[in-house]
Design an enzyme around this catalytic site. Structure first.
Site, PDB file in Angstrom:
ATOM      1  N   VAL A 132       6.888  66.550  38.873  1.00  0.00           N
ATOM      2  CA  VAL A 132       6.612  67.391  37.710  1.00  0.00           C
ATOM      3  C   VAL A 132       6.767  68.856  38.067  1.00  0.00           C
ATOM      4  O   VAL A 132       6.727  69.240  39.224  1.00  0.00           O
ATOM      5  CB  VAL A 132       5.186  67.160  37.179  1.00  0.00           C
ATOM      6  CG1 VAL A 132       5.006  65.734  36.733  1.00  0.00           C
ATOM      7  CG2 VAL A 132       4.149  67.532  38.238  1.00  0.00           C
ATOM      8  N   LYS A 159      12.629  82.724  34.013  1.00  0.00           N
ATOM      9  CA  LYS A 159      12.123  82.242  32.723  1.00  0.00           C
ATOM     10  C   LYS A 159      11.308  83.352  32.063  1.00  0.00           C
ATOM     11  O   LYS A 159      10.348  83.843  32.641  1.00  0.00           O
ATOM     12  CB  LYS A 159      11.255  80.992  32.933  1.00  0.00           C
ATOM     13  CG  LYS A 159      10.577  80.502  31.664  1.00  0.00           C
ATOM     14  CD  LYS A 159       9.702  79.286  31.937  1.00  0.00           C
ATOM     15  CE  LYS A 159       8.917  78.865  30.709  1.00  0.00           C
ATOM     16  NZ  LYS A 159       8.059  77.686  30.960  1.00  0.00           N
TER      17      LYS A 159
END
Length: 518
Positions: free
Chosen positions: A57, A88
């Protein structure tokens, strides 16, 4: 007065820590504890098995990751270089409100407050006067993302208009490798072996040791369970039950599949709503990370994979991975001498990239409340309370994404739009609808700008703005808003394309102060 307390440096001090499980959570724990508790001369051992895979993850993060990197002695440049990472600036939401509708959740502020009044009330006043200016026009971070540009956030912004932050996308397996190498260089011992049995104290139930399949026995004072969904220690050994949140977050499966990049890199994670859930798109340098998070009540696994494969931008890489999960958390995160970190403690769908955040906050909390071998239950009680609140606050923020939808006639979305919400979330929405009030609770991960981005993104407007916004008339506001928009446009033009900055960053040194994430 004599000090009768036995401090951490006394005879009851913890001398050894064992971390069960590798992957992102395990190696984050190892590197963080080794660095932040280096002065305590602890013996730290990580046990995992090369026979057992990891979920992997956390390919997308929030800006708090930069605090973690600083804490363990890494720079953003080093991590991006080693993990095929990219920048990001936030999350781009497509089709969530309804098909064809899109908006951003940026890592930045909106506008500038004036005379003690938040900017959004002036924005609401202009809307009420018939001037429907998009809120996103007044967020530098959103405009950078929309125009595929990047700037290093200034250390001392001239005003709130220049305040924004960034996070990272990276290959999770490569990130774990970076942390493993860092941990080993910091003195952590790594044992590759499958745990066959857990030895517990018959008097108090605490874990004494584990026995490996090859016969080795490993003992420790404190145990960190990073064994993933299984919860080998916290669940199986300590018997802590799991609190199931599927009544609120019914998505319980995911399919992950990488593909070759085709389109130009954009500095955002993209989340696209689908009939039975949503699809993620995470741009890395060497591939695109794709996944479909869905509710098994509304679509079969094979059909979900077909949807995902039909909506990736390039040729598929490798095999699709199917993941089953239950949203929620353990009833206790700390029991006896076992602390659950990562998936062992709980899981929430990665809609807002919170998996790594929850690992990080759990580790920070543990170090702050670090026990001695007496394991005072007051520390575990506080750890559990704060952890539960953090999970609940994130759960409610995720629910907000679903409950405001206008995707009529789709069973999952109809269900989410009409469900009875947790009381704390409903109170927040009611306060916003009444007068644009942004309510902040204890242990909020997402702050006011994040909630504002959701309300505005889903076109949910309050019935009135605050009377305090009447300190300026409409003409004054329009003039000020135009100047703000022009200033943002000028700043955006100074940026470089996101992909160009990402390739240059390994030669740069960043380290700006945190503005967002918690």
């Amino acid at each position: 007065m004599a000090n009768t307390a036995a401090g951490q440096g006394g005879g009851d001090a913890i001398r050894s820590i064992a971390i069960v499980g590798g992957g992102t959570a395990g190696w984050m724990a190892a590197s963080y504890l080794a660095r932040t508790l280096a002065h305590a001369n602890l013996d730290i051992t990580l046990i995992d098995s090369s026979e057992i895979g990891t979920v992997g993850v956390g390919e997308a993060t929030v800006p708090a990751i930069r605090d973690f990197l600083k804490a363990v002695g890494l720079t953003e440049a080093e991590v991006l270089d080693a993990t095929e990472g990219t920048i990001k600036l936030g999350i781009h939401f497509a089709d969530w409100a309804e098909p064809g509708h899109r908006f951003y959740h940026p890592f930045g502020l909106y506008g500038v407050p004036a005379r003690g009044v938040p900017f959004h009330h002036y924005w609401l006043k202009l809307r009420a006067a018939g001037h429907e200016v998009p809120l996103a026009d007044y967020c530098l971070c959103t405009q950078l993302a929309e125009h595929d540009r990047f700037l290093a956030p200034p250390e001392r912004p001239g005003s709130d208009l220049g305040v924004f932050d960034f996070a990272l996308h990276f290959d999770a397996s490569k990130f774990a490798t970076v942390l493993r190498d860092l941990s080993l260089s910091g003195g952590v011992t790594h044992l590759d072996g499958r745990i066959e049995a857990v030895e517990q104290d018959p008097q108090n139930g605490r874990v004494r040791a584990v026995k490996l399949a090859d016969g080795r026995r490993v003992a420790a004072d404190l145990w960190i369970d990073c064994s993933g969904f299984r919860g080998l220690l916290i669940g199986e050994a300590m018997g802590v039950p799991f609190i199931d949140w599927r009544k609120w977050l019914p998505c319980d499966r995911a399919i992950a599949l990488g593909c070759e990049p085709v389109d130009a890199y954009r500095p955002v994670t993209t989340s696209t709503a689908r009939a039975a859930g949503w699809q993620w798109h995470i741009p890395l340098r060497h591939r695109i990370g794709n996944g479909y998070v869905y509710c098994s009540d509304h679509i079969e696994d094979d059909a979900a994979e077909a949807v995902l494969r039909a909506n990736i931008e390039g040729a598929a890489l490798g095999e699709a991975r199917r993941i089953r999960f239950t949203p929620g958390h353990r009833d206790r995160f700390w029991k006896g001498n076992v602390v659950a970190i990562g998936l062992a403690g709980g899981f929430l769908e990665p809609l807002e990239s919170t998996s790594i955040t929850l690992i990080q906050s759990g580790l920070e909390r543990l170090v702050r409340l670090f026990p001695d071998r007496g394991f005072d239950p007051a520390l575990a009680t506080l750890f559990d309370r704060q952890s539960r609140l953090e999970f609940e606050r994130i759960r409610d923020f995720l629910l907000l994404h679903y409950c405001l939808n206008r995707r009529l006639g789709e069973p999952l979305w109809d269900r989410m739009r009409t469900m009875e919400l947790p009381e704390a979330l409903q109170a927040k929405i009611d306060a916003w609808r009444a007068q644009g009030e942004l309510v902040r609770y204890e242990w909020e991960t997402f702050q006011d700008p994040s909630w504002l981005s959701m309300y505005a993104g889903f076109d949910l407007y309050p019935r009135r703005y605050s009377i305090r916004a009447d300190q300026f008339d409409v003409a004054e506001l329009r003039s000020t808003f135009e100047r703000m928009r022009a200033a943002i446009g000028d700043t955006v033009r100074l940026g470089v394309p996101g992909h160009a900055f990402a390739t240059q960053l390994p030669q740069r040194q960043t380290g700006m102060p945190r503005q967002f994430a918690r």
